[in-house]
Design an enzyme around this catalytic site. Structure first.
Site, PDB file in Angstrom:
ATOM      1  N   CYS A   1       0.833  -1.195   0.000  1.00  0.00           N
ATOM      2  CA  CYS A   1       0.000   0.000   0.000  1.00  0.00           C
ATOM      3  C   CYS A   1       0.868   1.245   0.000  1.00  0.00           C
ATOM      4  O   CYS A   1       2.103   1.169   0.026  1.00  0.00           O
ATOM      5  CB  CYS A   1      -0.949   0.008   1.208  1.00  0.00           C
ATOM      6  SG  CYS A   1      -0.079   0.147   2.784  1.00  0.00           S
TER       7      CYS A   1
ATOM      8  N   CYS B   1       3.501   1.593   2.697  1.00  0.00           N
ATOM      9  CA  CYS B   1       4.754   0.879   2.430  1.00  0.00           C
ATOM     10  C   CYS B   1       5.682   1.738   1.581  1.00  0.00           C
ATOM     11  O   CYS B   1       6.901   1.770   1.806  1.00  0.00           O
ATOM     12  CB  CYS B   1       4.473  -0.437   1.709  1.00  0.00           C
ATOM     13  SG  CYS B   1       3.477  -1.610   2.643  1.00  0.00           S
TER      14      CYS B   1
ATOM     15  N   ASP C   1       8.165  24.651 -34.187  1.00  0.00           N
ATOM     16  CA  ASP C   1       9.304  25.101 -34.976  1.00  0.00           C
ATOM     17  C   ASP C   1       8.938  24.867 -36.447  1.00  0.00           C
ATOM     18  O   ASP C   1       8.094  24.018 -36.750  1.00  0.00           O
ATOM     19  CB  ASP C   1      10.537  24.291 -34.585  1.00  0.00           C
ATOM     20  CG  ASP C   1      11.687  24.484 -35.547  1.00  0.00           C
ATOM     21  OD1 ASP C   1      12.080  25.640 -35.762  1.00  0.00           O
ATOM     22  OD2 ASP C   1      12.172  23.474 -36.101  1.00  0.00           O
TER      23      ASP C   1
ATOM     24  N   ASP D   1      12.721  19.974 -33.237  1.00  0.00           N
ATOM     25  CA  ASP D   1      13.582  18.832 -33.548  1.00  0.00           C
ATOM     26  C   ASP D   1      15.068  19.130 -33.511  1.00  0.00           C
ATOM     27  O   ASP D   1      15.884  18.217 -33.593  1.00  0.00           O
ATOM     28  CB  ASP D   1      13.237  18.282 -34.937  1.00  0.00           C
ATOM     29  CG  ASP D   1      13.674  19.232 -36.048  1.00  0.00           C
ATOM     30  OD1 ASP D   1      13.570  20.455 -35.848  1.00  0.00           O
ATOM     31  OD2 ASP D   1      14.108  18.742 -37.104  1.00  0.00           O
TER      32      ASP D   1
ATOM     33  N   ASP E   1      16.341  24.157 -30.720  1.00  0.00           N
ATOM     34  CA  ASP E   1      15.004  24.112 -30.125  1.00  0.00           C
ATOM     35  C   ASP E   1      15.048  23.649 -28.669  1.00  0.00           C
ATOM     36  O   ASP E   1      14.047  23.769 -27.957  1.00  0.00           O
ATOM     37  CB  ASP E   1      14.092  23.160 -30.912  1.00  0.00           C
ATOM     38  CG  ASP E   1      13.852  23.626 -32.330  1.00  0.00           C
ATOM     39  OD1 ASP E   1      13.741  24.855 -32.537  1.00  0.00           O
ATOM     40  OD2 ASP E   1      13.788  22.777 -33.237  1.00  0.00           O
TER      41      ASP E   1
END
Length: 737
Positions: free
Chosen positions: A16, A19, A418, A626, A630
């Site tokens: 749980c 724990c 972009d 990409d 960027d």
């Protein structure tokens, strides 16, 4: 410089959220540990610690000292590959032993009044309580010794109270009398909890199926081409530079490049792309993809941890091991849950006694409170949904790097793209070379192009490749330049022959104090071209414009449909580009982005500032890019989305990576985030509602311990089942444009 290391440890025995908190505290106390995050659903801990030879051993010892089992990677892998009925034996034994105890209760409504003798009830219940239920005593004892509580402690206390009460009533009963005993309550509760935990484990294996499916994409062997011909070697022995033969229908063993043969390759398990991709000499291949009908000879480019498949698995594991922000708030509630339940149980016992009830009645109602309280549902609500969501996303070619990105993406109301390589194909072509002097001869234009190509001969920039391609088509000789210096965001400068030249952006021209023909620049830009200038420097360093270069790019297939789909969702779509305003707006018009949402002439270092400006109005912004330039903008956005065909720097900065260039995945990522967060909220609602309603019912005597035990098991299972419904998610169709 950061010298920390990250370690992953599998932790067995957690039941749980309490724990989870105990293991995190135990790990945090190990010297050198900087942070520790424990995930209940994956049963794993991720620790960031200072380097050291014995750090892993110390962490594992801390887990064991806290009362849990540090497991090896081999044990975890073996457990994940077990069949659907693995671990059911204790549950089956509990069901067989409990059935005779429950039978009188089930037969009573039918008019059959029958009860097992007390000795038989004791003989059936004791093995369930103390053998099958020993795990609850062990874990509960460790929790009590650490002055904390967990689900195991509640079950151990509740069932022991019912078992002990039965012994007391039997001892106090008159000779020959048949007292009402509660052995069936203790046995059935233990059995139901075991059943619930077994079903949970089975559901967890389903939730982590995405990682196992990815890991199984690696073939065991490869066909190595050497001096003695083709030999089979284990995949672990393949090294970079080896040449491998890939037969039709086989999986590609490692990342590489085709050097012989043609075929079509199925990359759907890696990218989500349903159609096979044609491959020819020179094309890149990804390990784990399935070869089609042709034989290929592949030169290995990456193996092991550096392969694309290994990085994908790492990203998915990272996301599933991470803790979503909402889970941290839940953990604070769970930390006080068990102590509060114990107080409510004591209050229930005292309240019924003060109300004049018999000690037997008061104790049974207190037992029902202990048994029905379920901290495991709280602990599982978020991580199981995250596991299922990231697994489904990976199957669609959407790699979610961290749980925060998954939680935040559904709130995105602005998407900034972009331009080059993201909205466009990223393969511009030289469409115009306009000499500064009018009416020049064609040979002079070729000479200028040769100078430009010579300057760009060592560059991998898309515009450089366009210049080199144009020079190659014309068959021009390319000289080797000297003293070449790249100016990020401006251009390149160097010496060709004995003369210094530069290819400069219009912004750099202005900084150098030289102006290109405004009319010609305007004409090229209105055609949608990106414009650069070829400069020549005189002996005194004064630059002169020799020619204007016009570059054009094409939008990606489906870019317009993806933008339309985002706008149909009510999102604002923007473009951030270093290109000139006319060229950027021309491309924006082709993909459906409004002119007022175009940010042009943005230097690479200023993209992050543009993202910050979009966020300034309270908007939640996703940035899609990409390139290396960027990366700061991806990191500055609420959600960074990188294209996998881009640079490693961009993917490291982004929270989400798209494994193929289909921009429709941006909308899919947002939709999947919304669906996952909805599941998290549903799970948390039911987990809290269950306890808010169930505990008072038990305290007021409206639930027996048996019904309470069944309800507790059902609460965890309902959370798991609701999260696993995410696996049925399918993307919505994009509108036609």
């Amino acid at each position: 410089m950061d010298t920390s290391q990250t370690l992953d440890i599998s932790v067995g025995g957690m039941t749980c959220a309490s724990c989870v908190a105990r293991v995190e505290r135990a790990l945090a106390q190990v010297p050198g540990v900087r942070s520790a995050t424990v995930n209940l659903a994956t049963e794993s801990a991720r620790v960031v610690a200072a380097p050291g030879d014995d750090v892993d051993a110390r962490l594992r010892r801390a887990v064991r000292t806290a009362g849990y089992e540090p497991r090896t990677a081999a044990a975890v892998q073996a457990e994940g590959s077990q069949g659907p009925w693995h671990g059911f034996a204790p549950v089956a034994a509990g069901l067989l032993l409990s059935a005779p105890l429950v039978a009188p209760m089930l037969l009573s409504p039918l008019g059959v009044h029958w009860m097992l003798p007390p000795w038989w009830q004791l003989l059936l219940a004791a093995p369930v309580q103390f053998v099958l239920g020993a795990r609850f005593y062990r874990a509960g004892w460790h929790a009590a010794r650490a002055l904390t509580g967990n689900m195991d402690l509640l079950v151990a206390l509740g069932t022991s109270a019912a078992f002990g009460l039965s012994l007391w009533l039997w001892w106090r009963a008159a000779p020959g009398a048949m007292p009402h005993l509660y052995f069936e309550a203790s046995a059935v509760v233990v059995t139901l909890v075991l059943l619930g935990k077994w079903l949970e484990a089975r559901a967890k294996r389903q939730a982590t199926s995405a990682i196992r499916a990815l890991q199984q994409l690696r073939p065991a062997q490869a066909h190595l081409l050497g001096p003695r011909g083709e030999t089979d070697v284990p995949l672990a022995e393949v090294i970079v530079g080896d040449r491998l033969s890939v037969r039709p229908g086989e999986r590609i063993p490692a990342d590489g490049r085709v050097i012989e043969g043609r075929s079509e390759v199925d990359e759907s398990m890696l990218t989500g792309e349903p159609l096979p991709v044609a491959k020819a000499p020179g094309d890149a291949l990804t390990g784990g993809a399935v070869n089609g009908t042709g034989r290929l000879v592949v030169e290995v480019r990456a193996v092991g941890a550096e392969s694309v498949l290994a990085r994908i698995v790492r990203l998915v594991e990272d996301a599933q091991a991470a803790k979503a922000p909402i889970q941290r708030r839940v953990d604070r509630v769970a930390a006080v849950f068990v102590p509060v339940v114990l107080l409510i149980a004591l209050a229930t016992l005292g309240g019924w006694l003060l109300a004049g009830a018999a000690a037997e009645t008061a104790l049974i109602h207190a037992v029902a409170v202990l048994v029905i309280a379920c901290p495991c549902a709280l602990g599982l609500a978020t991580p199981v949904a995250v596991m299922a969501g990231t697994g489904v996303a990976a199957g669609r070619g959407i790699l979610i790097k961290d749980a925060r990105a998954l939680e935040v993406a559904h709130r995105v109301d602005t998407v900034a793209f972009d331009k080059t390589g993201t909205l466009t194909l990223g393969t511009p072509v030289l469409t115009a070379l306009s000499p500064a002097a009018p009416a020049v001869e064609a040979s002079h234009g070729d000479a200028l192009l040769a100078i430009a190509a010579s300057l760009q001969s060592g560059s991998e920039h898309p515009l450089a490749r366009a210049v080199l391609m144009a020079a190659s088509v014309r068959g021009l000789a390319i000289a080797t330049p000297r003293d070449v210096r790249a100016e990020p965001g401006r251009g390149v400068r160097g010496i060709v022959g004995d003369v210094e030249h530069a290819i400069a952006s219009l912004r750099w021209c202005t900084e150098l104090g030289v102006q290109a023909d405004p009319a010609e620049v305007d004409r090229l830009q209105r055609q949608g071209a990106s414009v650069s200038a070829l400069l020549t420097f005189d002996g005194d360093g004064t630059p002169r414009v020799q020619a204007l270069l016009g570059f054009s790019d094409e939008p990606k297939p489906g870019a317009a449909q993806a933008v339309a789909a985002l706008r149909a969702r009510g999102l604002r779509v923007a473009m951030i580009s270093g290109d000139n305003l006319h060229a950027a707006q021309a491309m924006a018009a082709r993909v459906g982005i409004a002119p007022e949402d175009v940010r042009a002439d943005v230097r690479p270092g200023d993209k992050a500032a543009q993202v910050a400006a979009l966020r300034a109005g309270g908007h939640v912004v996703a940035m899609v890019g990409d390139g290396v330039n960027d990366a700061p903008a991806l990191a500055a956005a609420d959600v960074g989305i990188a294209m996998a065909n881009g640079t490693d720097v961009a993917m490291e900065a982004a929270g989400i990576t798209l494994m193929r260039g289909d921009l429709a995945l941006v909308g899919e990522a947002r939709d999947l985030s919304a669906r996952t967060v909805a599941k998290i909220r549903q799970n948390l609602f039911w987990a809290f509602a269950y306890n808010v309603v169930g505990i008072p019912f038990a305290a007021f005597g409206l639930l027996s311990p048996v019904v309470a035990g069944a309800a507790m098991a059902a609460s965890s299972l309902s959370v798991m089942a609701n999260a696993l419904l995410l696996r049925r998610w399918r993307p919505r169709r994009a509108p036609l444009v």
